[in-house]
Structure formats: C-alpha cells, structure tokens
Design a protein around this motif. Structure first.
Motif, PDB file in Angstrom:
ATOM      1  N   GLU A 281       0.832  -1.209   0.000  1.00  0.00           N
ATOM      2  CA  GLU A 281       0.000   0.000   0.000  1.00  0.00           C
ATOM      3  C   GLU A 281       0.861   1.252   0.000  1.00  0.00           C
ATOM      4  O   GLU A 281       0.594   2.211  -0.736  1.00  0.00           O
ATOM      5  CB  GLU A 281      -0.917  -0.013   1.228  1.00  0.00           C
TER       6      GLU A 281
ATOM      7  N   GLN B 258      -1.491  10.653   3.048  1.00  0.00           N
ATOM      8  CA  GLN B 258      -2.588  10.002   2.344  1.00  0.00           C
ATOM      9  C   GLN B 258      -2.834   8.583   2.844  1.00  0.00           C
ATOM     10  O   GLN B 258      -3.926   8.045   2.699  1.00  0.00           O
ATOM     11  CB  GLN B 258      -2.303   9.966   0.836  1.00  0.00           C
ATOM     12  N   VAL B 259      -1.812   7.971   3.429  1.00  0.00           N
ATOM     13  CA  VAL B 259      -1.947   6.579   3.879  1.00  0.00           C
ATOM     14  C   VAL B 259      -1.767   6.420   5.385  1.00  0.00           C
ATOM     15  O   VAL B 259      -2.020   5.339   5.921  1.00  0.00           O
ATOM     16  CB  VAL B 259      -0.915   5.679   3.150  1.00  0.00           C
TER      17      VAL B 259
ATOM     18  N   THR C  46       1.165   4.015  -3.279  1.00  0.00           N
ATOM     19  CA  THR C  46       0.874   5.445  -3.091  1.00  0.00           C
ATOM     20  C   THR C  46       2.063   6.309  -3.488  1.00  0.00           C
ATOM     21  O   THR C  46       1.906   7.327  -4.174  1.00  0.00           O
ATOM     22  CB  THR C  46       0.493   5.705  -1.625  1.00  0.00           C
TER      23      THR C  46
END
Length: 308
Positions: free
Chosen positions: A59, A110-111, A63
């Motif tokens: 993930e 964002q993560v 990103t």
C-alpha cells in the motif's frame, strides 16, 4: 600417483571448469542486465520515516509510486512502523535539469495519520557520477598495485594464477548483483575492495606453500606437490574462512537492510575467495607448465675468466 592425489587433481580440474562457467555467466549477466545502481551513484533522496503500524508495504509503495511518478524503493526497518524510502529528485518524464521536490510528508499523509520523518539526506547526481568514477579508479589502482606486488613476489605462473583468482572473485560478486538486482551502492564497493585483500591473502598463503614444496622437491610431480601444499594449508584456510564467514553471516542476519548488500558481498566473496585459491589460483599455473625446476637455484658456472 596415489588414489587420493588422483581424486584431488580431478577435483581441482572440475572446480576450475565450474569456475570458468560461472565466470562467463557472470560476465553475460553484467553485460545484459547491468546493475541496480543505488542513490549513492545516481543521486536522489533517502528518508527514514515512522508511520502508523497498520500500513502495509504494498500500500505504501503504490501510493508513493503514483504520487512521485517513479519506482520508489520501500524497505522495512524491522519494526512495523519504520520505513526507509528512496526516490529520485526528478520524476520520470521530467527534464533532467528540472528540480522536482515532492513534499514527502503530504504524500505519506494520504496513507497514514501519523507521519514522522526521522532523518533525510540528499545526494546530487553530480556527486553520484564522481563516486562512480572514483570507485572505478580505486578498483583499477588496486589491481595495478596487486599486479606489481605479485610480479615481485612470485614466478609469473603463480602470480598469474593469483591474479586470475582475484578477477574471478570480483566478477562473481558483480554477476550476483546483476542477477538479483540488489542495490549496488558504496557499501558494496567497499565490500569488493575488502574481498580483494582477503582473497589475495588466501592465494598468497597457498602459493607460497606451493613454492616452498616445489623448491624442496626438484624431482617431484607437480600435481602431487600442489596437492601436498593444499593439504598443508587446508586447516588454516578453513579456520580463517569459517570464522570470518560466521562473523559476516551474523552481520547479514542482524545488520538490517542498510548493511544487507555489504554483508552478502562479503559472504559470497569469502566463499569464492577460498574456492578460487585452491582451484584457479594454483591449477592455472600447472596448466601453464609450472614445474619444480622453475624454483631451483641455478649454480654459477666457473670459467677461466671467472664466474658466469
């Protein structure tokens, strides 16, 4: 010739044949695949960050790849929330003279809801190019000095065997990094230079023993004398290589990602250095016609006018 000597001689020849195959395979890999140059040579940004524990590597990498428009290297640091991120300062498709400075913290937000940059460093492309040139020059100077030393220390056949063993060791390590595409950085270059000295020492110990045995047995058969030299130095070689390999293996297992390339290069180099010292380093001189007579002291002939 005893059965043991026959087995040892055939084993050395088989090891040389396998070494020749590995050598050419490594050359092909380096030529075709090349190296995965680290940021030490290409230039870029290396950042160590701390994120939320629930973030997965896939993930995070997805990103970063999309946000920075490039293939970002993401390495776990052993702890679930700490990561090392490596990326170029210029995004793919951008002109090389355009300085793109992505805001890493905004991308990571964002993560992860918890982002902390522990440390960050930047290597410029010009500095990386200088490192490539200086690293190549260091290897070249090392080889030249080794050749000068060997030309003084040994008869040319044994000297050539020791030099061939060094070339084989370095080429094998380069081939491994080309095959696996492990990052080739300054620590790997330092490991190669260390292996040059380690392998040279191993080759000199065995070659020096071969020289002594040849000098003391002027009527002996070369293969038998070489086998005797290997047996005389075998325990020393195994103890030295074994203890060094144990230490480097511990560094590999416990040193983390930062020292992985360095430790792998040293482990392969130690095994390869021992292998080549007892095969290529002393079998090649025999194939080139090494004989006990090459190390015998020639008497000075007396004539009416004096000694010649």
């Amino acid at each position: 010739m005893k059965i043991t000597d026959k087995i040892m001689t055939k084993s050395r020849l088989a090891m040389c044949g396998l070494s020749l195959v590995l050598f050419f395979a490594s050359v092909m890999l380096v030529t075709v695949k090349g190296f995965n140059w680290g940021l030490d040579f290409t230039g870029g940004v290396v950042a160590e960050v701390q994120l939320s524990e629930h973030i997965s590597k896939d993930e995070l990498k997805l990103t970063l790849d999309q946000a920075l428009s490039q293939d970002v290297q993401v390495i776990g640091m052993g702890e679930q929330d700490r990561w090392t991120i490596r990326y170029s300062q210029v995004a793919q498709g951008e002109p090389s003279n355009t300085a793109v400075q992505p805001n890493l913290v905004e991308v990571l937000n964002q993560v992860s809801d918890q982002v902390q940059v522990l440390n960050s460093s930047v290597v410029g492309p010009q500095v990386g190019q200088d490192m490539v040139e200086q690293g190549g020059l260091a290897l070249l100077v090392c080889f030249v000095l080794i050749m000068l030393y060997l030309s003084v220390r040994f008869e040319w056949r044994l000297a050539l065997g020791a030099l061939a063993a060094l070339v084989y060791d370095v080429t094998l390590i380069l081939g491994l990094f080309a095959l696996t595409q492990l990052e080739f950085n300054l620590t790997v270059l330092a490991a190669i230079l260390a292996i040059l000295g380690y392998s040279l020492n191993d080759s000199i110990i065995i070659a020096d023993r071969v020289r002594e045995v040849l000098r003391g047995n002027p009527n002996g058969e070369t293969d038998n004398l070489i086998n005797r030299s290997i047996q005389a130095t075998f325990s020393r070689t195994m103890v030295t290589s074994g203890t060094t390999l144990m230490t480097v293996s511990a560094l590999w297992l416990l040193g983390g990602a930062a020292l992985q390339g360095f430790a792998i290069a040293l482990c392969v180099g130690i095994v390869s250095g021992t292998w080549s010292s007892v095969s290529v380093g002393i079998t090649l001189p025999k194939l080139l016609g090494l004989q006990p007579c090459h190390y015998q002291v020639k008497p000075i002939e007396e004539t009416e006018e004096g000694y010649v």
